[in-house]
Design an enzyme around this catalytic site. Structure first.
Site, PDB file in Angstrom:
ATOM      1  N   ASP A 122     -11.148   3.121   4.006  1.00  0.00           N
ATOM      2  CA  ASP A 122     -11.438   1.680   3.976  1.00  0.00           C
ATOM      3  C   ASP A 122     -12.949   1.428   3.952  1.00  0.00           C
ATOM      4  OD1 ASP A 122      -9.611  -0.378   3.726  1.00  0.00           O
ATOM      5  OD2 ASP A 122      -8.869  -0.171   5.783  1.00  0.00           O
ATOM      6  N   LYS A 145       0.837  -1.208   0.000  1.00  0.00           N
ATOM      7  CA  LYS A 145       0.000   0.000   0.000  1.00  0.00           C
ATOM      8  C   LYS A 145       0.870   1.254   0.000  1.00  0.00           C
ATOM      9  CE  LYS A 145      -3.847  -2.369   2.274  1.00  0.00           C
ATOM     10  NZ  LYS A 145      -4.610  -2.655   3.484  1.00  0.00           N
ATOM     11  N   GLN A 192      -4.831  -1.264   9.666  1.00  0.00           N
ATOM     12  CA  GLN A 192      -4.715  -2.611   9.081  1.00  0.00           C
ATOM     13  C   GLN A 192      -5.308  -3.652  10.026  1.00  0.00           C
ATOM     14  OE1 GLN A 192      -3.725  -3.257   5.970  1.00  0.00           O
ATOM     15  NE2 GLN A 192      -3.969  -5.450   6.197  1.00  0.00           N
TER      16      GLN A 192
HETATM   17  N1  GUN Z   1      -7.094  -6.724   6.320  1.00  0.00           N
HETATM   18  C1  GUN Z   1      -7.456  -7.509   5.288  1.00  0.00           C
HETATM   19  N2  GUN Z   1      -8.016  -6.759   4.309  1.00  0.00           N
HETATM   20  C2  GUN Z   1      -7.997  -5.483   4.737  1.00  0.00           C
HETATM   21  C3  GUN Z   1      -8.423  -4.252   4.160  1.00  0.00           C
HETATM   22  O1  GUN Z   1      -8.958  -4.160   3.054  1.00  0.00           O
HETATM   23  N3  GUN Z   1      -8.215  -3.150   4.928  1.00  0.00           N
HETATM   24  C4  GUN Z   1      -7.653  -3.211   6.159  1.00  0.00           C
HETATM   25  N4  GUN Z   1      -7.524  -2.078   6.829  1.00  0.00           N
HETATM   26  N5  GUN Z   1      -7.253  -4.335   6.710  1.00  0.00           N
HETATM   27  C5  GUN Z   1      -7.424  -5.465   6.002  1.00  0.00           C
END
Ligand code: GUN
Length: 281
Positions: A119, A52, A96
């Site tokens: 998100d 990311k 996350q």
């Molecule tokens: N953990 C697994 N997928 C995601 C996601 O799309 N966003 C976040 N913040 N954590 C995750």
């Protein structure tokens, strides 16, 4: 059978985001900013966050990662989020997941300013999504919708079976499909007869984290199969939730793993962060 190439579609999205970032810089002196909060040392989470951050750099965003030990208290995490809520250089905040057991995930997500919730996990945005209003939408299901759009796959009136009912994937996926006038069935761990539902569907979208769950006899001829699973198996390779080798010959369209939905998730994070930056007041 046609492969849905998430990798090349994600590249296209990134190119568009990068040129819009350039325009935003020149016209309004705004550089979109993303803050990522990463807790603990789960290797998969570290690897996702790294990807990311790299993607942010590639499109010209400002990005910071707050890396915290898993002994951190809930109050300290909340204080960090509040700091990011107040930071004018930060347009998007991403915590996350999963979080350590002693942390209340719902509570943490509710602290994020909904205008910075790139998100789309805050209840405010989830509520707006379900109501069919403009909102931040979870990146993975949003990426799947972008794939349908790019491949001109019409959803109206289609029977779609969503396998998995998580807050991150299954539920927002079902809401998006319903908003697009599909007939949606959501199946999950307590579903009595999964095959009865998947085998009737025009489109199957699966995201549960079980390698090879969807087998050839569970899919009708000509169906469209979207595989959201990313599972690392014993030999170290990545596989999805679909038995690709045997299912793919029956499909009209199918996403591969890797190179399918995964790259789209990151592309949609960039797109959501750009949207947040454009909405700066
Ligand atoms: N953990 C697994 N997928 C995601 C996601 O799309 N966003 C976040 N913040 N954590 C995750």
């Amino acid at each position: 059978m046609q492969l849905i190439d998430g990798k090349s579609l994600a590249k296209k999205v990134q190119t568009t985001v990068a040129s819009e970032v350039e325009q935003l810089k020149q016209e309004k002196n705004i550089v979109p900013g993303l803050a990522v909060i990463l807790i603990g040392d789960d290797p998969a989470s570290h690897s996702y966050v790294k990807m990311k951050a790299k993607a942010c750099e590639n499109v010209g965003f400002y990005s910071i990662t707050h890396n915290m030990p898993d002994t951190i208290s809930q109050d300290e995490i909340i204080a960090t989020i509040e700091m990011m809520n107040d930071n004018p250089r930060i347009d998007g905040i991403l915590v996350q997941l999963p979080l350590p057991k002693h942390v209340d995930t719902d509570k943490i997500l509710e602290v994020i300013d909904p205008q910075k919730d790139v998100d789309g996990f805050h209840a405010y945005n989830v509520g707006r999504l379900v109501s069919g209003l403009d909102s931040f939408v979870a990146c993975t299901p949003l990426g799947v919708m972008k794939m349908f759009e790019a491949y001109k796959i019409d959803l109206e009136g289609k029977d779609v079976c969503v396998v998995g009912a998580s807050n991150i994937v299954g539920k927002p996926m079902a809401a998006l499909l319903l908003n697009a006038n599909a007939t949606v069935t959501i199946t999950h761990i307590f579903t009595k007869d999964l095959k009865a539902h998947t085998s009737k569907a025009d489109i199957v979208v699966v995201g549960v984290g079980v390698p090879g769950l969807i087998k050839e006899d569970m899919i009708k001829d000509g169906a469209i199969v979207i595989d959201i699973g990313i599972n690392r198996i014993k030999d170290g390779s990545l596989v999805g939730d679909v038995d690709f080798e045997n299912v793919s010959p029956k499909c009209s369209y199918i996403t591969p793993v890797p190179g399918g939905v995964g790259p789209m998730t990151i592309a949609m994070l960039l797109s959501n962060t750009l949207k947040a930056a454009k909405g700066r007041v």
